[in-house]
Design a protein around this motif. Structure first.
Motif, PDB file in Angstrom:
ATOM      1  N   LEU A 128      42.217  40.680  33.430  1.00 36.34           N
ATOM      2  CA  LEU A 128      41.814  41.405  34.638  1.00 36.34           C
ATOM      3  C   LEU A 128      41.085  40.475  35.599  1.00 36.34           C
ATOM      4  O   LEU A 128      41.307  40.515  36.821  1.00 36.34           O
ATOM      5  CB  LEU A 128      40.917  42.590  34.271  1.00 36.34           C
ATOM      6  N   THR A 133      42.175  42.024  39.481  1.00 35.07           N
ATOM      7  CA  THR A 133      42.487  43.443  39.597  1.00 35.07           C
ATOM      8  C   THR A 133      41.641  44.223  38.614  1.00 35.07           C
ATOM      9  O   THR A 133      41.010  43.636  37.724  1.00 35.07           O
ATOM     10  CB  THR A 133      43.988  43.694  39.333  1.00 35.07           C
ATOM     11  N   ASP A 134      41.611  45.547  38.757  1.00 36.23           N
ATOM     12  CA  ASP A 134      40.837  46.361  37.816  1.00 36.23           C
ATOM     13  C   ASP A 134      41.732  47.171  36.875  1.00 36.23           C
ATOM     14  O   ASP A 134      41.238  47.973  36.087  1.00 36.23           O
ATOM     15  CB  ASP A 134      39.856  47.279  38.554  1.00 36.23           C
ATOM     16  N   TYR A 135      43.041  46.961  36.963  1.00 34.75           N
ATOM     17  CA  TYR A 135      43.944  47.606  36.003  1.00 34.75           C
ATOM     18  C   TYR A 135      45.229  46.808  35.885  1.00 34.75           C
ATOM     19  O   TYR A 135      45.626  46.076  36.797  1.00 34.75           O
ATOM     20  CB  TYR A 135      44.255  49.049  36.397  1.00 34.75           C
ATOM     21  N   ASP A 137      49.324  47.308  34.962  1.00 32.45           N
ATOM     22  CA  ASP A 137      50.325  48.379  34.932  1.00 32.45           C
ATOM     23  C   ASP A 137      50.982  48.516  33.562  1.00 32.45           C
ATOM     24  O   ASP A 137      51.181  49.632  33.072  1.00 32.45           O
ATOM     25  CB  ASP A 137      51.381  48.134  36.011  1.00 32.45           C
ATOM     26  N   LEU A 160      42.414  51.449  25.677  1.00 33.75           N
ATOM     27  CA  LEU A 160      42.488  50.831  27.004  1.00 33.75           C
ATOM     28  C   LEU A 160      43.150  51.759  28.019  1.00 33.75           C
ATOM     29  O   LEU A 160      42.774  51.772  29.197  1.00 33.75           O
ATOM     30  CB  LEU A 160      43.236  49.505  26.911  1.00 33.75           C
ATOM     31  N   GLN A 163      40.590  54.289  28.989  1.00 36.47           N
ATOM     32  CA  GLN A 163      39.575  53.696  29.862  1.00 36.47           C
ATOM     33  C   GLN A 163      40.105  53.395  31.265  1.00 36.47           C
ATOM     34  O   GLN A 163      39.329  53.054  32.156  1.00 36.47           O
ATOM     35  CB  GLN A 163      39.043  52.404  29.231  1.00 36.47           C
ATOM     36  N   GLY A 164      41.417  53.503  31.443  1.00 39.92           N
ATOM     37  CA  GLY A 164      42.015  53.233  32.743  1.00 39.92           C
ATOM     38  C   GLY A 164      42.213  51.759  33.045  1.00 39.92           C
ATOM     39  O   GLY A 164      42.560  51.397  34.177  1.00 39.92           O
ATOM     40  N   LYS A 165      42.044  50.916  32.037  1.00 41.49           N
ATOM     41  CA  LYS A 165      42.213  49.477  32.265  1.00 41.49           C
ATOM     42  C   LYS A 165      43.681  49.068  32.215  1.00 41.49           C
ATOM     43  O   LYS A 165      44.057  48.030  32.765  1.00 41.49           O
ATOM     44  CB  LYS A 165      41.377  48.685  31.263  1.00 41.49           C
ATOM     45  N   ILE A 166      44.490  49.875  31.554  1.00 49.07           N
ATOM     46  CA  ILE A 166      45.942  49.676  31.585  1.00 49.07           C
ATOM     47  C   ILE A 166      46.592  51.027  31.840  1.00 49.07           C
ATOM     48  O   ILE A 166      46.081  52.064  31.400  1.00 49.07           O
ATOM     49  CB  ILE A 166      46.478  49.041  30.286  1.00 49.07           C
ATOM     50  N   ARG A 167      47.714  51.018  32.562  1.00 50.86           N
ATOM     51  CA  ARG A 167      48.403  52.280  32.837  1.00 50.86           C
ATOM     52  C   ARG A 167      49.261  52.702  31.658  1.00 50.86           C
ATOM     53  O   ARG A 167      49.367  53.885  31.346  1.00 50.86           O
ATOM     54  CB  ARG A 167      49.264  52.149  34.099  1.00 50.86           C
TER      55      ARG A 167
END
Length: 327
Positions: A128, A133-135, A137, A160, A163-167
């Motif tokens: 990250l 970036t903060d996420y 995809d 993850l 936590q919204g760190k990966i889609r």
């Protein structure tokens, strides 16, 4: 550009995706930073919205250059795909599964496959930061690690996502049994595997599984690292430290050369290159979601993007496939 939904997700990815292994430089004889960043900008300009990379590519350099290239651009229109699980900096403290020795500036660097939960979370934070970036995809396990239970790795990915760190999450280089085991913990979006005109083994098991479970297939090495461009039979010479010197030795090069001579007129009639014809053929194969195409400069990136515009007739497909059956 054509865009396809990845497996069971809402991710719409460009069918030609910018593969960012080569711009990292390591194992590819190096690359110029300006050319690398220009290749990303050119991809974006021509509708390639998806970029696939990994921390290992250039030991973080590929991710860093991508972060620099997309800075100030509309992040919602770019899909970043990266990976985890290859450790080269000793932070694994000897844990994991030894993979191979990578060369960097004349030094041999031991690389380990290590997908323990704590390491997955650690690597994502590092990616990250490098990507700016903060996420992410799509986060993908890079190579299976036989020392870590699959469920443990999948639990890390599930956390993850929460936590919204990966889609969403996927894997690379998994066999079907590993995919089935992983699915008991987490529904995976995709499996990234090697596939090309010269390497079609996934058609036996991976493709039927993908079709049955709506799992995306992301293809890497569709050009067999440049061999199917045809240029290495003509004027190109590889650098001494280019890994392809050994990689190409696995193929019957005389047969490959003959095959390319047969299909090249098809490309010529369309005003296309061999590379574009090969990429387009790959996108037409069953269960394939997206195809990674490496580009080390803007010209290569534009050529890759334009491959989607080629139309291959049923008759031409039959000619190509008949020639491939001779391998």
């Amino acid at each position: 550009m054509e865009y396809r939904k990845l497996g069971n997700t809402d991710l719409a990815l460009s069918v030609i995706t910018h593969g960012a292994f080569a711009i990292g430089g390591n194992m590819w004889g190096g690359n110029e930073k300006k050319d690398s960043i220009d290749s990303i900008h050119a991809s974006l300009d021509y509708g390639v919205t998806t970029i696939d990379t990994a921390p290992f590519y250039g030991f973080g350099l590929s991710e860093e250059m991508i972060g620099e290239a997309i800075k100030g651009k509309d992040r919602s229109k770019i899909q970043l795909l990266t990976k985890f699980g290859l450790v080269w900096d000793g932070s694994n403290n000897g844990k994991g599964e030894f993979f191979f020795n990578a060369e960097d500036s004349g030094k041999q660097i031991p690389v380990f496959k290590y997908t323990a939960k704590a390491n997955v979370i650690k690597e994502v934070e590092e990616s990250l930061k490098r990507l700016g970036t903060d996420y992410i995809d799509l986060l993908q396990l890079h190579w299976p690690d036989n020392t870590t239970p699959i469920a443990e790795t999948m639990e890390a990915l599930e956390l993850l996502i929460q936590q919204g760190k990966i889609r969403t999450a996927g894997v690379s280089n998994y066999d079907v049994d590993q995919l089935k085991e992983a699915s008991q913990t987490l529904e995976l979006a995709s499996n990234q595997v090697s596939y090309s005109m010269l390497n079609r083994s996934i058609e036996n098991n991976h493709v039927p599984y993908a079709l049955a479970t709506n799992t995306g297939i992301i293809v890497y090495s569709p050009m067999e690292r440049g061999l199917l461009t045809g240029k290495y039979f003509n004027e190109s010479k590889l650098s001494e430290n280019d890994h392809r010197n050994g990689y190409f030795a696995q193929f019957d090069l005389d047969k490959v050369k003959t095959f390319l001579q047969v299909i090249e007129p098809i490309a010529q009639r369309k005003g296309a290159t061999l590379s574009q014809l090969v990429l387009k053929w790959t996108t037409l194969q069953p269960a394939i979601s997206i195809v990674l195409a490496g580009a080390r400069n803007a010209q290569q990136a534009i050529e890759n993007a334009k491959a989607v515009n080629i139309n291959i007739s049923d008759e031409e497909l039959e000619i190509i496939n008949n020639e491939l059956s001779k391998f």
